[in-house]
Design a protein around this motif. Sequence first.
Motif, PDB file in Angstrom:
ATOM      1  N   ASN A 142      91.852  85.847 -10.437  1.00 35.44           N
ATOM      2  CA  ASN A 142      91.574  84.185  -9.317  1.00 35.44           C
ATOM      3  C   ASN A 142      90.178  84.656  -9.111  1.00 35.44           C
ATOM      4  O   ASN A 142      90.199  83.483  -8.333  1.00 35.44           O
ATOM      5  CB  ASN A 142      92.061  85.104  -8.013  1.00 35.44           C
ATOM      6  N   ARG A 164      88.160  75.909 -12.524  1.00 36.26           N
ATOM      7  CA  ARG A 164      88.343  75.964 -10.839  1.00 36.26           C
ATOM      8  C   ARG A 164      89.893  76.012 -10.724  1.00 36.26           C
ATOM      9  O   ARG A 164      90.874  76.155 -10.258  1.00 36.26           O
ATOM     10  CB  ARG A 164      87.265  75.040 -10.285  1.00 36.26           C
ATOM     11  N   SER A 168      93.556  78.318  -8.913  1.00 39.74           N
ATOM     12  CA  SER A 168      94.125  77.780  -7.852  1.00 39.74           C
ATOM     13  C   SER A 168      94.842  77.363  -8.423  1.00 39.74           C
ATOM     14  O   SER A 168      96.150  77.635  -7.085  1.00 39.74           O
ATOM     15  CB  SER A 168      93.086  76.542  -7.440  1.00 39.74           C
TER      16      SER A 168
END
Length: 178
Positions: A142, A164, A168
């Motif tokens: 993560n 990103r 996510s």
Amino acid sequence: MHMMVARPEQWVKPMAVAGANQYTFHLEATDNPGALIKDIRENGMKVRGAQAWSALGFVLPRLQVGLAIKPGTTVEHLAPWANQIDMALVMTVEPGFGGQKFMEDMMPKVQWLRTQFPSLDIEVDGGVGPDTIHKCAEAGANMIVSGSAIMKSADPRSVINLLRNVCSEAAQKRCLDR
């Protein structure tokens, strides 16, 4: 701070004084990880509730501890410390220089950590870019470090957004699958 140094113990106090709020060291670089984790937690802050205060009276964030392992170190060596750290870093290249090829065979380490410690932040560093990010995120990372893929891109902003977004979306999917 990702400290790629031989004696990470000697840098805790200077980094805390300099304002570091996160200190990651390599498991292989110390003989006593437990003492170093304790030292990181104790340095650079006077805990008052959930906050720390600097000598000048500024509120500081809690100093976070990260523990890194190189490709040749088994993830089981990190496991005894996992409940004492905030983040585990799985190196996906041999530390030392940028632009190396991503080592996909490190992904089982990430998967194992994610399964054993679901709330632990898990970071990967080395060879991470648009071609490898899906493997990292699906394995459970993560947090990512991406240097060359961003810096050598004609459109760094779009690469950052892709990295990103993939992380996510994978995290959201893991939450829904629980």
